[in-house]
Each structure stands twice: as structure tokens, then as C-alpha cells.
Write a protein that holds these residues in place. Structure first.
Motif, PDB file in Angstrom:
ATOM      1  N   PHE A  65      11.729  94.323 -44.166  1.00  0.00           N
ATOM      2  CA  PHE A  65      11.473  94.399 -42.723  1.00  0.00           C
ATOM      3  C   PHE A  65      12.369  95.376 -41.962  1.00  0.00           C
ATOM      4  O   PHE A  65      12.061  95.742 -40.835  1.00  0.00           O
ATOM      5  CB  PHE A  65      11.720  93.004 -42.124  1.00  0.00           C
ATOM      6  CG  PHE A  65      13.187  92.674 -42.182  1.00  0.00           C
ATOM      7  CD1 PHE A  65      13.754  92.189 -43.348  1.00  0.00           C
ATOM      8  CD2 PHE A  65      14.017  92.934 -41.093  1.00  0.00           C
ATOM      9  CE1 PHE A  65      15.123  91.961 -43.428  1.00  0.00           C
ATOM     10  CE2 PHE A  65      15.380  92.706 -41.164  1.00  0.00           C
ATOM     11  CZ  PHE A  65      15.924  92.216 -42.341  1.00  0.00           C
ATOM     12  N   SER A  66      13.511  95.762 -42.516  1.00  0.00           N
ATOM     13  CA  SER A  66      14.551  96.396 -41.690  1.00  0.00           C
ATOM     14  C   SER A  66      14.080  97.690 -41.013  1.00  0.00           C
ATOM     15  O   SER A  66      13.578  98.595 -41.659  1.00  0.00           O
ATOM     16  CB  SER A  66      15.792  96.678 -42.545  1.00  0.00           C
ATOM     17  OG  SER A  66      16.709  97.450 -41.808  1.00  0.00           O
ATOM     18  N   SER A  67      14.307  97.748 -39.688  1.00  0.00           N
ATOM     19  CA  SER A  67      13.858  98.909 -38.907  1.00  0.00           C
ATOM     20  C   SER A  67      14.942  99.973 -38.782  1.00  0.00           C
ATOM     21  O   SER A  67      14.678 101.096 -38.359  1.00  0.00           O
ATOM     22  CB  SER A  67      13.503  98.442 -37.490  1.00  0.00           C
ATOM     23  OG  SER A  67      14.682  97.927 -36.869  1.00  0.00           O
ATOM     24  N   GLY A  68      16.185  99.569 -39.082  1.00  0.00           N
ATOM     25  CA  GLY A  68      17.304 100.493 -38.882  1.00  0.00           C
ATOM     26  C   GLY A  68      17.838 100.476 -37.462  1.00  0.00           C
ATOM     27  O   GLY A  68      18.690 101.292 -37.093  1.00  0.00           O
ATOM     28  N   ALA A 261      27.410  87.782 -39.656  1.00  0.00           N
ATOM     29  CA  ALA A 261      26.317  86.898 -40.071  1.00  0.00           C
ATOM     30  C   ALA A 261      25.239  86.882 -39.004  1.00  0.00           C
ATOM     31  O   ALA A 261      25.539  86.764 -37.810  1.00  0.00           O
ATOM     32  CB  ALA A 261      26.873  85.496 -40.290  1.00  0.00           C
ATOM     33  N   ASN A 262      23.989  87.035 -39.426  1.00  0.00           N
ATOM     34  CA  ASN A 262      22.890  86.983 -38.453  1.00  0.00           C
ATOM     35  C   ASN A 262      21.646  86.333 -39.032  1.00  0.00           C
ATOM     36  O   ASN A 262      21.456  86.255 -40.225  1.00  0.00           O
ATOM     37  CB  ASN A 262      22.579  88.354 -37.833  1.00  0.00           C
ATOM     38  CG  ASN A 262      22.257  89.481 -38.801  1.00  0.00           C
ATOM     39  OD1 ASN A 262      21.930  90.587 -38.378  1.00  0.00           O
ATOM     40  ND2 ASN A 262      22.331  89.259 -40.097  1.00  0.00           N
ATOM     41  N   ILE A 263      20.805  85.847 -38.101  1.00  0.00           N
ATOM     42  CA  ILE A 263      19.537  85.193 -38.446  1.00  0.00           C
ATOM     43  C   ILE A 263      18.408  86.159 -38.059  1.00  0.00           C
ATOM     44  O   ILE A 263      18.464  86.776 -36.991  1.00  0.00           O
ATOM     45  CB  ILE A 263      19.420  83.855 -37.655  1.00  0.00           C
ATOM     46  CG1 ILE A 263      20.448  82.846 -38.184  1.00  0.00           C
ATOM     47  CG2 ILE A 263      18.011  83.291 -37.687  1.00  0.00           C
ATOM     48  CD1 ILE A 263      20.136  82.237 -39.546  1.00  0.00           C
TER      49      ILE A 263
HETATM   50  C1  9Z3 Z   1      21.648  92.914 -41.681  1.00  0.00           C
HETATM   51  O1  9Z3 Z   1      21.851  91.723 -41.716  1.00  0.00           O
HETATM   52  C2  9Z3 Z   1      21.206  93.665 -40.430  1.00  0.00           C
HETATM   53  O2  9Z3 Z   1      21.782  93.097 -39.293  1.00  0.00           O
HETATM   54  C3  9Z3 Z   1      19.626  93.661 -40.280  1.00  0.00           C
HETATM   55  C4  9Z3 Z   1      19.280  94.496 -39.059  1.00  0.00           C
HETATM   56  C5  9Z3 Z   1      19.000  94.278 -41.524  1.00  0.00           C
HETATM   57  C6  9Z3 Z   1      19.140  92.232 -40.090  1.00  0.00           C
HETATM   58  P1  9Z3 Z   1      17.239  95.947 -38.266  1.00  0.00           P
HETATM   59  O3  9Z3 Z   1      17.479  97.023 -39.285  1.00  0.00           O
HETATM   60  O4  9Z3 Z   1      17.882  94.573 -38.857  1.00  0.00           O
HETATM   61  O5  9Z3 Z   1      17.904  96.225 -36.953  1.00  0.00           O
HETATM   62  O6  9Z3 Z   1      15.741  95.653 -38.119  1.00  0.00           O
HETATM   63  N1  9Z3 Z   1      21.826  93.661 -42.817  1.00  0.00           N
HETATM   64  C7  9Z3 Z   1      22.191  93.163 -44.117  1.00  0.00           C
HETATM   65  C8  9Z3 Z   1      21.060  92.444 -44.763  1.00  0.00           C
HETATM   66  C9  9Z3 Z   1      21.318  92.047 -46.192  1.00  0.00           C
HETATM   67  O7  9Z3 Z   1      20.440  92.257 -46.970  1.00  0.00           O
HETATM   68  N2  9Z3 Z   1      22.499  91.534 -46.558  1.00  0.00           N
HETATM   69  C10 9Z3 Z   1      22.737  90.985 -47.901  1.00  0.00           C
HETATM   70  C11 9Z3 Z   1      22.516  89.503 -47.857  1.00  0.00           C
HETATM   71  O8  9Z3 Z   1      22.343  88.917 -46.780  1.00  0.00           O
HETATM   72  C12 9Z3 Z   1      24.165  91.166 -48.299  1.00  0.00           C
HETATM   73  S1  9Z3 Z   1      24.659  92.792 -48.466  1.00  0.00           S
HETATM   74  O9  9Z3 Z   1      22.529  88.886 -48.945  1.00  0.00           O
END
Ligand code: 9Z3
Length: 317
Positions: A65-68, A261-263
Motif C-alpha cells: 500500500f505504501s504511497s511514500g 510505531a504507527n497503525i
Molecule cells: C511505516 O510504518 C510508514 O510509516 C508507512 C507510511 C509505510 C506506514 P505511506 O508511505 O505510509 O505514507 O503511505 N513504514 C515501515 C513499514 C514496515 O514495513 N515496517 C516493518 C514492520 O513493521 C519493519 S522495518 O515489520
């Protein structure tokens, strides 16, 4: 020195990267060295999702899903705070400054003037580009300062090779280097030796795939690749019940400095900055949101302060 296991595994088990990693490595090294010699801190931001091919002549792939958005917005606030920024991002994901107009159809914004006695002129309809004057000023002055180095990846393999190269470029900077790992990196992949070459045929019936676990990059990064750097990882969950526990587990396992940490659903409005000794909740209220406050402003303010304490050796962890 790079931990042989993970670095070797990246080189052997993954398809060759589709981006010029050696050129990027040279650029990152020169960028980091130059800014460091001018007394500037350098942050590597990773941003966006990774593409995991299911065939080597890729028709299908696993994505996320990630938009960056997080990475692009954070880059602006790090630049505002005086950092030099290596922006390691997914091709076509959000980009600092231009991210505000990511959904703009430029053909609707541009006006064409065809004078009978001169060459055609193209002008932008300013009212359709909110905030453009300020944004353009910020963007141009950032470009002139040479403090933003964009590097692109598409596949998981690109990302892993580039992260390793970035770590090697930043390692000599010691504690003044920061890693801000916001990219959503796949946990699963098909090794190069097992991936089918051609398009998977639907005529063969329902598809069953076994994927291997992607090596955890945080472990060699913290232990070997850039052991003095200030490292921030992100933890994403969909279940609030387990979020903090998972963040703490990551800190205990990798022994880096911070987990943000985020949801998934609330990630634009609420995060918890977790360290070995503290949990700091950061949020953006509805009123703040309406007046344009972004949570990344608060995250970067918090982290740059922690980075200063880390450099000065006053942090408790
Ligand atoms: C994040 O948690 C970022 O904050 C998001 C941002 C990807 C949620 P967007 O790009 O979203 O603004 O749409 N990034 C890390 C996500 C992740 O896969 N972390 C791994 C995990 O949770 C650890 S490295 O296991």
C-alpha cells in the motif's frame, strides 16, 4: 565491515538489481563526504513500497500500500532542519514538494496561448495550485543548496542493494549519520534460483507460491554496516493491541535507537516514538489538521533533538 552473511545473501539470492547501483553508490558516497566535511548531518530516508517479482520476465509482482507520503513529507522537514538528505524512494512514489500536486492533472492546470504574431506560450492557472508560490520558492532554494539527493528503486532487490550501498556511504560519518527507514519493505521473496522465467500460466490451475523470508537488514546495519549511526525504524501494524509490544521487541532485537510505531488507518494523525526508556505519543488534532499541520513536522522535531543528544553522548539507552 559488512556482515558477510546478509550482504552475500543479497548478492547471491536476489535477481540482479535493475538500477545502476554502482553509480548510486558513488553519488551517495560523494554527497555524504561533501556535506559531512561542511559540518552537516546527513539522513538517509527510505520511502515507498517494494515490488517483488513472481516471474523473472516479470508480468506479475507482489506489492504493498505504501504511497511514500511519510518519506516525502519527512524529507522536507529534515531539509528545513538543515540536514542533507539522501531520499531513497520507490520510482513514481511521492516526492518532496511536488507531492502536494501528485493528483493534479497538469493538462487542466496549463493554459495555452497562441498569439497570431509570436510563438505559443504555456501558463499555469495559479488558483489551481494552492500554495504554489511558497512551495516553488522552497523547492528552488533546496535545489540550489544541493542538499537533496534522490535515488530510485523499484524492486525489492534494487532496494536491498541500494540500502547496503547507502550504509557503506554513511558509515564514515559516525554518529552524525541518521537512518530513517520509513519504506514498507516486503518480508517475502522468491529466490533467484527458484523463480520461474516465464509468465505463470493460469491454465495450470490455482496458484500456490512458497516465498522465503527476506533477511532482516536492521541487524547487520546496526551491528556492522554503520554501527555508530543513529537508526530509526518504523513499525506498522493494523492491530493497536500489539503495536507497542512489537515496537519494543524490534528495539530489543536490533538494539538500535528508535522505533516509530504507527497503525495503518491512523498513520497520518498518530504515532508513538519508542526508545529503550520512553514512549512519546505524537498526534495531530483535527484543528491542527485543518490548519495544515503535518505529523511529520512533530516527528522530525522530536528525532532531530534525540539525534543531537545521541551525538553529544547524553542519551540514556
Ligand atoms: C511505516 O510504518 C510508514 O510509516 C508507512 C507510511 C509505510 C506506514 P505511506 O508511505 O505510509 O505514507 O503511505 N513504514 C515501515 C513499514 C514496515 O514495513 N515496517 C516493518 C514492520 O513493521 C519493519 S522495518 O515489520
Amino acid at each position: 565491515m559488512a556482515e558477510p552473511n546478509t550482504a552475500e545473501q543479497i548478492r547471491q539470492d536476489f535477481a540482479p538489481p535493475q538500477v545502476p547501483v554502482e553509480d548510486a553508490a558513488r553519488e551517495m558516497e560523494a554527497f555524504a563526504r561533501g556535506h559531512h566535511s561542511e559540518g552537516r548531518r546527513v539522513v538517509l530516508i527510505t520511502s515507498g513500497g517494494t515490488k517483488v517479482p513472481l516471474e523473472s520476465r516479470t508480468v506479475r509482482f507482489l506489492d504493498n500500500f505504501s504511497s511514500g507520503h511519510r518519506g516525502a513529507v519527512s524529507a522536507e522537514y529534515f531539509l528545513q532542519a538543515g540536514y542533507a538528505v539522501i531520499f531513497l524512494h520507490r520510482h513514481r512514489s511521492m516526492f518532496p514538494y511536488s507531492r502536494r500536486y501528485a493528483a493534479t492533472n497538469w493538462l487542466d492546470v496549463l493554459q495555452l496561448h497562441l498569439p497570431t504574431d509570436g510563438s505559443p506560450r504555456v501558463e499555469a492557472e495559479q488558483s489551481q495550485l494552492p500554495g504554489i508560490v511558497q512551495i516553488l520558492q522552497d523547492y528552488k532554494s533546496m535545489k540550489q543548496s544541493g542538499r537533496l539527493l534522490p535515488i530510485e528503486f523499484s524492486t525489492l532487490s534494487d532496494y536491498l542493494h541500494l540500502l547496503l550501498a547507502a550504509a557503506q556511504a554513511l558509515s564514515p560519518l559516525g554518529s552524525s549519520a541518521m537512518f530513517y527507514l520509513a519504506a514498507a519493505v516486503s518480508d517475502f521473496y522468491i529466490p533467484a534460483s527458484e523463480i520461474p522465467e516465464h509468465k505463470i500460466q493460469s491454465s495450470s490451475g490455482p496458484l500456490q507460491i512458497t516465498m522465503k523470508m527476506v533477511p532482516k537488514m536492521l541487524s547487520p546495519l546496526v551491528k556492522d554496516w554503520a554501527p555508530k549511526a543513529f537508526v530509526i525504524s518504523f513499525k506498522l501494524e493494523t492491530d493497536t493491541e500489539i503495536l507497542i509490544e512489537k515496537a519494543r521487541k524490534a528495539l530489543a532485537t536490533y538494539r538500535h535507537q528508535v522505533v516509530v510505531a504507527n497503525i495503518l488507518d491512523t498513520r497520518r494523525a498518530y504515532v508513538v516514538v519508542v526508545t529503550s526508556t520512553e514512549e512519546t505519543k505524537l498526534s495531530v488534532s483535527q484543528e491542527e489538521d485543518h490548519s495544515g499541520v503535518e505529523i511529520e513536522e512533530k516527528i522530525i522535531k522530536d528525532l532531530t533533538l534525540r539525534h543531537t543528544q545521541f551525538i553529544e553522548g547524553t542519551e540514556v539507552n
